[in-house]
Design a protein around this motif. Structure first.
Motif, mmCIF file in Angstrom:
data_model
loop_
_atom_site.group_PDB
_atom_site.id
_atom_site.type_symbol
_atom_site.label_atom_id
_atom_site.label_comp_id
_atom_site.label_asym_id
_atom_site.label_seq_id
_atom_site.Cartn_x
_atom_site.Cartn_y
_atom_site.Cartn_z
ATOM 1 N N GLY A 39 72.288 64.757 56.391
ATOM 2 C CA GLY A 39 73.539 64.246 55.854
ATOM 3 C C GLY A 39 74.090 65.170 54.775
ATOM 4 N N VAL A 40 75.070 64.690 54.046
ATOM 5 C CA VAL A 40 75.725 65.500 53.018
ATOM 6 C C VAL A 40 75.019 65.312 51.680
ATOM 7 N N ILE A 41 75.211 66.274 50.808
ATOM 8 C CA ILE A 41 74.736 66.137 49.435
ATOM 9 C C ILE A 41 75.721 65.225 48.714
ATOM 10 N N PRO A 42 75.279 64.061 48.227
ATOM 11 C CA PRO A 42 76.240 63.097 47.665
ATOM 12 C C PRO A 42 76.901 63.614 46.389
ATOM 13 N N ASN A 43 78.170 63.239 46.221
ATOM 14 C CA ASN A 43 78.905 63.628 45.011
ATOM 15 C C ASN A 43 78.272 63.051 43.752
ATOM 16 N N SER A 44 77.515 61.963 43.906
ATOM 17 C CA SER A 44 76.906 61.315 42.737
ATOM 18 C C SER A 44 75.903 62.215 42.040
ATOM 19 N N ILE A 45 75.498 63.284 42.716
ATOM 20 C CA ILE A 45 74.529 64.188 42.089
ATOM 21 C C ILE A 45 75.133 64.859 40.860
ATOM 22 N N SER A 46 76.449 64.864 40.768
ATOM 23 C CA SER A 46 77.120 65.461 39.604
ATOM 24 C C SER A 46 76.881 64.651 38.333
ATOM 25 N N SER A 47 76.348 63.434 38.478
ATOM 26 C CA SER A 47 76.060 62.609 37.301
ATOM 27 C C SER A 47 74.781 63.041 36.593
ATOM 28 N N LEU A 48 73.986 63.893 37.231
ATOM 29 C CA LEU A 48 72.710 64.316 36.649
ATOM 30 C C LEU A 48 72.954 65.464 35.675
ATOM 31 N N VAL A 49 73.664 65.178 34.616
ATOM 32 C CA VAL A 49 74.140 66.226 33.707
ATOM 33 C C VAL A 49 73.019 66.883 32.910
ATOM 34 N N ALA A 50 71.822 66.248 32.860
ATOM 35 C CA ALA A 50 70.702 66.846 32.123
ATOM 36 C C ALA A 50 69.861 67.758 33.005
ATOM 37 N N LEU A 51 70.205 67.865 34.284
ATOM 38 C CA LEU A 51 69.385 68.571 35.250
ATOM 39 C C LEU A 51 69.281 70.061 34.931
ATOM 40 N N ASN A 52 68.026 70.561 34.920
ATOM 41 C CA ASN A 52 67.767 71.996 34.748
ATOM 42 C C ASN A 52 67.424 72.671 36.067
ATOM 43 N N LEU A 77 77.160 70.311 36.645
ATOM 44 C CA LEU A 77 75.774 70.379 36.169
ATOM 45 C C LEU A 77 75.585 71.642 35.338
ATOM 46 N N VAL A 78 76.189 71.668 34.179
ATOM 47 C CA VAL A 78 76.276 72.889 33.369
ATOM 48 C C VAL A 78 74.945 73.281 32.744
ATOM 49 N N ASN A 79 73.929 72.399 32.814
ATOM 50 C CA ASN A 79 72.616 72.736 32.256
ATOM 51 C C ASN A 79 71.665 73.311 33.292
ATOM 52 N N LEU A 80 72.129 73.458 34.523
ATOM 53 C CA LEU A 80 71.280 73.990 35.574
ATOM 54 C C LEU A 80 70.857 75.422 35.269
ATOM 55 N N THR A 81 69.553 75.677 35.404
ATOM 56 C CA THR A 81 69.046 77.043 35.325
ATOM 57 C C THR A 81 68.599 77.540 36.693
ATOM 58 N N SER A 82 68.326 76.631 37.618
ATOM 59 C CA SER A 82 67.897 77.021 38.954
ATOM 60 C C SER A 82 68.528 76.100 39.987
ATOM 61 N N LEU A 83 69.243 76.680 40.948
ATOM 62 C CA LEU A 83 69.876 75.926 42.031
ATOM 63 C C LEU A 83 69.452 76.559 43.348
ATOM 64 N N LYS A 84 68.670 75.799 44.138
ATOM 65 C CA LYS A 84 68.148 76.304 45.401
ATOM 66 C C LYS A 84 68.541 75.357 46.533
ATOM 67 N N LEU A 85 69.391 75.851 47.425
ATOM 68 C CA LEU A 85 69.849 75.063 48.571
ATOM 69 C C LEU A 85 69.622 75.823 49.874
ATOM 70 N N GLN A 86 68.769 76.847 49.859
ATOM 71 C CA GLN A 86 68.599 77.700 51.032
ATOM 72 C C GLN A 86 67.944 76.970 52.192
ATOM 73 N N HIS A 87 68.125 77.534 53.391
ATOM 74 C CA HIS A 87 67.542 76.997 54.624
ATOM 75 C C HIS A 87 67.961 75.547 54.852
ATOM 76 N N ASN A 88 69.265 75.336 54.897
ATOM 77 C CA ASN A 88 69.854 74.073 55.319
ATOM 78 C C ASN A 88 70.926 74.380 56.359
ATOM 79 N N GLU A 89 71.842 73.464 56.567
ATOM 80 C CA GLU A 89 72.949 73.681 57.504
ATOM 81 C C GLU A 89 74.278 73.475 56.788
ATOM 82 N N LEU A 90 74.322 73.888 55.538
ATOM 83 C CA LEU A 90 75.531 73.727 54.732
ATOM 84 C C LEU A 90 76.623 74.667 55.217
ATOM 85 N N SER A 91 77.854 74.181 55.211
ATOM 86 C CA SER A 91 78.989 74.963 55.712
ATOM 87 C C SER A 91 80.123 74.910 54.698
ATOM 88 N N GLY A 92 81.242 75.479 55.074
ATOM 89 C CA GLY A 92 82.388 75.492 54.166
ATOM 90 C C GLY A 92 82.285 76.617 53.154
#
Length: 766
Positions: free
Chosen positions: A452-465, A485-500
């Motif tokens: 499925g899709v990554i839900p927009n609600s994930i943007s509420s996790l503002v403390a996420l590193n 998510l301005v506190n993110l230091t690591s964002l890993k979404l590789q090996h999925n089927e994300l488009s756009g």
């Protein structure tokens, strides 16, 4: 004196200090006989033998039978192994004195290390114990605290029985007897901390005698065997740590009476079988760590309802979730993607909705927790809602066999800061309720089957590193809201089927050090805002469908060390400043449609390791204006349209692994000295160009060369003598050679075509 009865000698020695007269035992047989008999042989003392210039004090244990210059000299020699000669001060042997620990005068308040010499009374100092731990410690029955952890270390870690030490067996200190059995006599102990001294023994059943224990620390001791059922007698335990051993068998169900237990750590053992239900009765438990074992079955749901539990770690076990067909889940829960794992639904639960009944009443001993009235009130307010603990902040269930959807209870743990459930078989959509975990700093769900899709609600996790959703089946676009998510230091979404397209405001994530979106179906241009990620160290956008030119702003990534844009549809020339990334180490733009010349600045980076620009449309000559000799581990410029001579370029670089310039339009003769680091190069491929002249004999000096291909050129003569031998059963291809021992792994037989073909590196000698 030899003629006096033993009883008379013993009476005389009682009036003397046995450690004072111990130096005479080697010259008087009577002294030696008395000092090795009971009463005197049970005595133990400490000797302050050395100090480092950093204030670390070094001590050793002695008994009257071992005290002497020879023994102390060997102890100092052992201690020297842990300090350099310049930082280690050995005290003169003649000045050393033994400070006795007398079991007859010890009081209930005495601890072993209160008997240390005055020089060691400073609690801020660090202490090392060298040599064996004497079995006579078991005679100090009034001890309330025995601690070898924390500030104290045993040097070396191997140990043995003091009574059995001789001149022949001093070195290495073989373990002559077990130690834990002696400690079981110390029935008044309230704290026992013996870790990292490599006991190599089993825990005796008599450990159940230590009924007054509050703290038991036996970690990192190579303990084997099972945990005895007599542990059920230790009802006063507050802390129990047995991690980093080799304990095996089933964990006994002995925790029902441990009402005061706050910390239970069993990590990194070989424990197996079911997780005891009685752990769920430890109402004051705050930390439960059981990772790296072989626990199987499900986690008792009562554990998730412990009111004070803050840290829960069961990763790397064999935990499973029961088949989803064994319980009914509401249609609404399924639609929201938050149907609970049945393993979290117990006998007090409503199986239809997954709701758990209110937490059972329990009497908590707040006095033993030393809580203030304010903290007690805060705890009352944090009691489980809907049966789920509201104080759990650390949940790690990675590398198990969990299946089904993400448990509903996970989105109710509103105090969570770490949620790790990676490397399982979880599936279905990520529930929108994940956005309720406002305090979450680490979310690791990689290597599952989420879809499925990554839900927009994930943007509420503002403390996420750290956010890792890689290696799943997520589809759709990356939500633009993720840039919140301005506190993110690591964002890993590789090996999925994300488009756009990539979010245009990706540059708002200015704290990112790792951004990996590779192996997806992303398209469109790379946003110009990516240049705002000034602390980014790794950027991987490879294996997508990105198009357009590489933005000029990417040259602003001054902290970048690894840049991977390969296997896309990028076009246009490279900006001259693209190589101005001073820390660049790995640079891969291969398999695109890039054109123009290769910027000179790329080859002038001091930390460069690999450069892959192959399978593009680069043209022109290689740069020749290099300031200093530079070294590159691996360079691949093959399958382009590069031309001209290479002598100036190749003489200004050293290649320690491979150089591949094949399938271009290079011409001219090869330089006599082919590489500044010719001894180290392993792969050299210059095939399918327009080189001419003689092949340099200096190639034979490339002692580590494993693969050589000079075919498809206009060379005169043959390869140097070293490369001319071949096996009779192998086909020779002119000017191609590979190391004999590696040849078979590259050979590929096409049986349908009836022809022998070679892989890219499958070269034969001429």
């Amino acid at each position: 004196m030899n003629d006096l009865p033993f009883e008379v000698l013993e009476h005389i020695f009682k009036q003397l200090d046995p450690f004072t007269i111990a130096k005479y035992r080697r010259v008087c047989r009577s002294f030696n006989n008395v000092l090795t008999r009971r009463r005197f042989s049970d005595l133990v003392a400490l000797v302050h033998i050395a100090r480092s210039n950093r204030g670390v004090e070094v001590f050793c244990f002695v008994t009257p039978a071992s005290f002497g210059e020879n023994f102390l000299k060997k102890m100092q020699r052992l201690a020297c192994r842990s300090f350099s000669a310049r930082t280690f001060k050995k005290f003169p042997l003649s000045s050393l004195r033994a400070v006795a620990i007398n079991p007859l005068t010890a009081t209930n308040e005495t601890t072993l290390f209160e008997s240390f010499p005055s020089e060691a009374n400073d609690l801020d100092k660090a202490f090392n114990l060298v040599g064996p731990l004497p079995s006579t410690i078991g005679s100090l029955k009034q001890l309330t605290s025995l601690e070898f952890g924390g500030r104290f270390r045993i040097l070396p870690r191997s140990m043995g029985s003091m009574a059995n030490l001789t001149k022949e067996n001093m070195k290495g200190y073989k373990v002559a007897r077990t130690i834990l059995a002696d400690l079981c006599n110390l029935v008044n102990l309230r704290k026992l901390n013996v870790h990292r001294i490599s006991l190599h023994e089993t825990i005796p059943d008599s450990f159940g005698n230590l009924v007054n224990l509050k703290v038991l620390e036996l970690s990192s001791n190579s303990l084997t065997g099972s945990i005895p059922a007599s542990f059920g007698n230790l009802v006063n335990l507050v802390e129990l740590s047995l991690q980093n051993n080799q304990l095996s068998g089933k964990l006994p169900d002995v925790f029902g009476g441990m009402a005061k237990l706050q910390t239970l750590i069993l990590s990194s053992n070989r424990l197996e079988g079911a997780i005891p239900e009685s752990i769920g009765q430890c109402m004051q438990l705050t930390t439960l760590e059981c990772e790296r074992n072989r626990f199987s079955g499900t986690i008792p749901e009562s554990i998730f309802r412990l009111p004070l539990l803050q840290r829960l770690n069961f990763q790397r076990n064999l935990i499973i979730s029961e088949s989803p067909t064994t319980c009914n889940v509401s249609a609404e829960s399924v639609e929201m993607g938050c149907a609970p794992l049945c393993s979290s639904v117990g006998p007090d639960s409503d199986c239809l909705t997954g709701a758990i009944s209110p937490f059972p009443s329990a009497s908590l001993d707040f006095e033993s927790l030393n809580l203030t009235s304010k903290q007690i009130e805060e705890d009352r307010l944090s009691r489980p809602k809907d049966g789920v603990s509201q104080v759990l902040s650390w949940l790690r269930l990675s590398r198990n066999r969990l299946s089904g959807r993400l448990p509903a209870f996970a989105t109710m743990l509103t105090n969570l800061q770490t949620l790790e459930m990676d490397d399982n078989n979880l599936e279905g959509p990520l529930p929108t309720g994940i956005g309720e975990l406002k305090k979450l700093r680490t979310l690791l769900l990689r290597m599952n089957k989420f879809s499925g899709v990554i839900p927009n609600s994930i943007s509420s996790l503002v403390a996420l590193n750290e956010l890792d959703l890689s290696r799943n089946l997520f589809a759709g676009s990356i939500p633009d809201s993720i840039t919140a998510l301005v506190n993110l230091t690591s964002l890993k979404l590789q090996h999925n089927e994300l488009s756009g397209r990539l979010p245009a405001e990706i540059g708002l994530l200015t704290s990112l050090t790792i951004l990996n979106l590779s192996h997806n179906l992303l398209c469109g241009e790379i946003p110009e805002s990516i240049g705002s990620l000034r602390v980014l160290q790794l950027l991987d956008l490879s294996h997508n469908q990105l198009s357009g030119e590489i933005p000029v702003s990417m040259a602003m990534l001054s902290a970048i060390t690894d840049l991977y844009l390969n296997s896309n549809s990028l076009v246009g020339p490279l900006h001259p400043d693209i190589g101005d990334m001073d820390r660049l180490s790995n640079f891969d733009l291969s398999h695109n449609q890039l054109s123009g010349s290769v910027p000179e600045s790329i080859f002038q980076r001091p930390y460069l390791v690999t450069v892959n620009l192959h399978h593009n449309q680069f043209s022109g000559h290689l740069p020749t204006n290099t300031r200093d000799l530079s070294y590159i581990c691996s360079l691949n410029l093959s399958h382009n349209q590069l031309s001209g001579p290479i002598d100036a370029f190749i003489l200004s670089h050293g290649f320690s692994e491979s150089l591949n310039l094949s399938n271009n339009r290079f011409d001219g003769a090869l330089p006599h000295e082919l590489s500044a680091n010719k001894e180290g190069i392993k792969t050299l491929d210059l095939s399918n160009n327009r080189f001419c002249g003689l092949i340099p004999e200096s190639l034979a000096d490339c002692s580590k060369l494993e693969i050589l291909d000079l075919s498809g050129n206009n060379f005169e003569g043959g390869l140097p003598e070293r490369f001319r031998t071949q096996s009779a059963d192998k086909r020779a291809i002119p000017l191609r050679w590979e190391k004999e021992s590696d040849s078979r792994q590259f050979l590929n037989i096409d049986s349908e075509a009836g022809a022998e073909t070679m892989t890219e590196l499958g070269f034969k000698c001429s």
